[in-house]
Design an enzyme around this catalytic site. Structure first.
Site, short mmCIF file in Angstrom:
data_model
loop_
_atom_site.label_atom_id
_atom_site.label_comp_id
_atom_site.label_asym_id
_atom_site.label_seq_id
_atom_site.Cartn_x
_atom_site.Cartn_y
_atom_site.Cartn_z
N ASP A 9 28.11 -38.19 -91.79
CA ASP A 9 29.08 -38.70 -90.82
C ASP A 9 30.30 -39.35 -91.47
OD1 ASP A 9 27.33 -37.88 -88.81
OD2 ASP A 9 26.31 -39.82 -88.79
N LYS A 27 33.60 -35.29 -92.37
CA LYS A 27 33.78 -33.98 -93.01
C LYS A 27 34.52 -33.00 -92.09
CE LYS A 27 29.31 -33.95 -93.52
NZ LYS A 27 28.95 -35.34 -93.22
N GLY A 47 26.71 -33.05 -86.90
CA GLY A 47 27.64 -33.21 -85.78
C GLY A 47 28.99 -33.51 -86.40
N HIS A 48 29.88 -32.53 -86.42
CA HIS A 48 31.18 -32.68 -87.07
C HIS A 48 32.27 -32.77 -86.01
CE1 HIS A 48 29.48 -30.72 -91.00
NE2 HIS A 48 28.86 -31.83 -90.64
N GLN A 102 25.63 -33.19 -93.64
CA GLN A 102 24.91 -34.40 -94.08
C GLN A 102 25.67 -35.05 -95.25
OE1 GLN A 102 22.57 -31.39 -93.51
NE2 GLN A 102 22.99 -32.18 -91.47
P1 GDP Z 1 31.02 -35.68 -90.02
O1 GDP Z 1 29.63 -35.44 -89.59
O2 GDP Z 1 31.12 -36.02 -91.48
O3 GDP Z 1 31.98 -34.57 -89.67
O4 GDP Z 1 31.51 -36.98 -89.26
P2 GDP Z 1 31.25 -37.32 -87.69
O5 GDP Z 1 32.11 -36.47 -86.87
O6 GDP Z 1 29.79 -37.34 -87.39
O7 GDP Z 1 31.68 -38.85 -87.66
C1 GDP Z 1 32.97 -39.25 -87.99
C2 GDP Z 1 33.58 -39.96 -86.79
O8 GDP Z 1 34.72 -40.69 -87.19
C3 GDP Z 1 34.06 -39.02 -85.71
O9 GDP Z 1 33.92 -39.64 -84.47
C4 GDP Z 1 35.53 -38.82 -86.06
O10 GDP Z 1 36.33 -38.48 -84.93
C5 GDP Z 1 35.88 -40.17 -86.56
N1 GDP Z 1 36.91 -40.24 -87.60
C6 GDP Z 1 37.15 -39.37 -88.61
N2 GDP Z 1 38.10 -39.85 -89.43
C7 GDP Z 1 38.47 -41.06 -88.93
C8 GDP Z 1 39.40 -42.06 -89.35
O11 GDP Z 1 40.05 -41.97 -90.37
N3 GDP Z 1 39.47 -43.19 -88.56
C9 GDP Z 1 38.72 -43.35 -87.44
N4 GDP Z 1 38.87 -44.49 -86.75
N5 GDP Z 1 37.84 -42.42 -87.03
C10 GDP Z 1 37.71 -41.30 -87.77
P1 IMO Z 2 26.44 -34.73 -90.48
O1 IMO Z 2 26.65 -33.33 -91.03
C1 IMO Z 2 23.96 -38.34 -90.44
C2 IMO Z 2 19.64 -37.77 -90.90
C3 IMO Z 2 18.76 -38.08 -89.72
C4 IMO Z 2 17.49 -38.52 -90.45
C5 IMO Z 2 17.45 -37.58 -91.65
C6 IMO Z 2 16.56 -36.36 -91.47
O2 IMO Z 2 26.94 -34.93 -89.12
O3 IMO Z 2 26.93 -35.73 -91.47
P2 IMO Z 2 16.78 -34.12 -90.04
O4 IMO Z 2 16.94 -33.91 -88.57
O5 IMO Z 2 17.86 -33.53 -90.87
O6 IMO Z 2 15.41 -33.74 -90.54
O7 IMO Z 2 16.85 -35.73 -90.24
O8 IMO Z 2 18.78 -37.17 -91.87
N1 IMO Z 2 20.72 -36.80 -90.64
C7 IMO Z 2 22.02 -37.14 -90.53
N2 IMO Z 2 22.62 -38.35 -90.55
N3 IMO Z 2 24.71 -37.21 -90.33
C8 IMO Z 2 24.12 -35.99 -90.35
O9 IMO Z 2 24.82 -34.85 -90.37
C9 IMO Z 2 22.71 -35.92 -90.40
N4 IMO Z 2 21.83 -34.91 -90.39
C10 IMO Z 2 20.62 -35.46 -90.55
O10 IMO Z 2 19.29 -39.11 -88.94
O11 IMO Z 2 17.64 -39.83 -90.94
MG MG Z 3 28.26 -36.15 -88.18
#
Ligand code: GDP
Ligand code: IMO
Ligand code: MG
Length: 427
Positions: A16, A19, A43-44, A226
């Site tokens: 998270d 990416k 979840g991107h 991840q």
């Molecule tokens: P990912 O899994 O690495 O793609 O990241 P996620 O989407 O799960 O979580 C990142 C969260 O931060 C999302 O809600 C994005 O919209 C948000 N986000 C990304 N870059 C920034 C930033 O620079 N500032 C803020 N405030 N939010 C951001």
């Molecule tokens: P993105 O790509 C954050 C965590 C789960 C759990 C562990 C194992 O959005 O960064 P799984 O379902 O993969 O067997 O769970 O890994 N986990 C993540 N945490 N971002 C993710 O993906 C994750 N994918 C799995 O919460 O601790």
């Molecule tokens: Mg994510």
């Protein structure tokens, strides 16, 4: 001669990091975007033109022009969830079928894998991993134990193969004392519709396709899911996911030779989060932790769970930079700290025997972080458009991180929108 044409972008913390946003921003520089591991546990999130999208299995390069996006062999795919995700995108006007290619070697997540995920978590009791419940672990287990069902299998005698796999899973569930099969039939129906839907896509030998693309002089961006601390080898085992999230995973998950890898972009938040169970040395249990969660909207994109929040951990980041061979850092969400008087960064750990280390140890559940405190910049940076506008205290913070991590920070993200991204000038 440097023939490398493949750059890899991956998370350096516990996932998270942002990416999805950065892949979307960088896609115009590349011809193809490819996912190499993980599945719908990811979840991107992407935001642009007032719209917000969350991608799980589809690469984040899908919104930029007509770029081809590839789901590699290292990915695990749930046809029902894939169908829901793809149809949502189609509804919002994004045509996928012609430019989303899926490896025949990617493994399929069956409905019974999700039941096995639940059963295995229940069996672990208080030691449970806190998985996303998407069947990731059981699917990769089947792959490694040579029992998996692959995307290519849907092209021939599929019903027969599916029935045999389901039968085996049901026996495993029974042996674990798991009797709750409620909703399985319904789930299978939708899953089979997903399989039919999947047949409408280009199902490819992605290793051949990618190497052909490279031979023709085109460039590829590999999108990690991840983060390094969730890697099955180098993460906080056993509280990890079941794939290699590190850079080497791009080679095995796509069929690309290591000598093809060029830049390795490591993504970090200006602080740190984790979702699910497991050690997290800099976790904050106080008001500051709650403030970071609220300001950063730190709730899981897949499960909606609260993300645990803490200060940035440079011991952990140095380790991630090392195992991935990171060539450039990308710092996300610095805007979340815009209002803070002071900001802390963990520079070393105190071990249980009282000694200090800057090296990431075997166990991190019993270390005490040693912090350096830096002045905050107390400036709303969310509307900035160039690094020339950065306040001095922020520049000092960036200089400090670069010196500690011995790696350049090339991009700084100051908000969730595509436009809130500052690409720094090369030095
Ligand atoms: P990912 O899994 O690495 O793609 O990241 P996620 O989407 O799960 O979580 C990142 C969260 O931060 C999302 O809600 C994005 O919209 C948000 N986000 C990304 N870059 C920034 C930033 O620079 N500032 C803020 N405030 N939010 C951001
Ligand atoms: P993105 O790509 C954050 C965590 C789960 C759990 C562990 C194992 O959005 O960064 P799984 O379902 O993969 O067997 O769970 O890994 N986990 C993540 N945490 N971002 C993710 O993906 C994750 N994918 C799995 O919460 O601790
Ligand atoms: Mg994510």
């Amino acid at each position: 001669m440097n023939t490398a044409k493949v750059d890899v972008l991956l998370g350096l913390q516990w996932g998270d990091e942002g990416k999805g946003k950065v892949v979307d921003v960088l896609t115009p520089r590349y011809d193809v975007v490819a996912r190499f591991q993980g599945g719908p546990n990811a979840g991107h999130t992407l935001e642009f033109e007032g719209q917000k999208y969350v991608l799980r299995s589809i690469p984040s390069g899908i919104f930029q022009g007509d770029k081809v996006n590839i789901v590699g062999n290292g990915v695990v795919l749930a046809p029902d969830l894939f169908m829901a995700e793809a149809k949502d995108l189609e509804k919002s006007g994004h045509v996928l079928q012609s430019r989303l290619h899926i490896s025949k070697k990617a493994h399929l997540i069956m409905p019974t894998h999700r039941l096995l995920d639940r059963a295995m978590e229940a069996a672990k009791g208080k030691d449970k991993v806190g998985t996303t419940g998407k069947g990731i672990g059981p699917t990769y287990t089947d792959k490694v134990s040579r029992n998996g069902l692959r995307v290519g299998d849907i092209l021939d005698r599929f019903d027969e193969k599916y029935a045999a796999h389901k039968e085996r899973h049901l026996k495993m569930l029974a042996s674990m004392g798991w009797t709750d099969l409620d909703g399985l039939e319904e789930a299978e129906k939708v899953w089979m519709e997903g399989v039919d839907y999947l047949r409408g896509f280009h199902l490819v030998d992605s290793e051949h396709e990618l190497n052909r693309i490279l031979r023709s002089g085109k460039s590829v961006l590999c999108e990690g899911a991840q983060g390094t601390m969730l890697d099955v080898d180098f993460g906080s085992y056993p509280f990890v996911t079941s794939s290699n999230t590190v850079c080497a995973g791009a080679c095995t998950g796509l069929g690309i030779g290591p000598n093809r890898i060029g830049n390795v972009y490591g993504i970090m938040k200006a602080y740190c989060t984790r979702v699910g169970a497991g050690p997290f040395p800099t976790e904050l249990f106080d008001e500051t932790g709650r403030l970071i969660r609220d300001l950063g909207h730190e709730y899981g994109a897949v499960t909606g769970r609260e993300r645990r929040c803490g200060w940035v951990d440079l011991v952990q980041l140095r380790y991630s930079i090392m195992v991935n061979g990171v060539t450039e850092l990308i710092m996300m969400k610095s805007d979340v700290l815009d209002g803070f008087d002071t900001i802390k960064a963990c520079v070393a750990y105190r071990l249980p025997d009282g000694t200090e280390t800057r090296d990431f140890p075997y166990e991190i559940d019993n270390v005490t972080p040693i912090y350096k405190e830096l002045p905050g910049w107390k400036t709303d940076m969310t509307r900035f458009t160039s690094e020339a506008q950065f306040p001095q205290a922020f520049k000092d913070y960036v200089d400090f991180l670069e010196a500690e991590l011995e790696t350049r920070i090339g991009i700084i993200s100051i908000g969730p929108d595509r436009d809130q991204t500052i690409v720094r000038q090369s030095m």
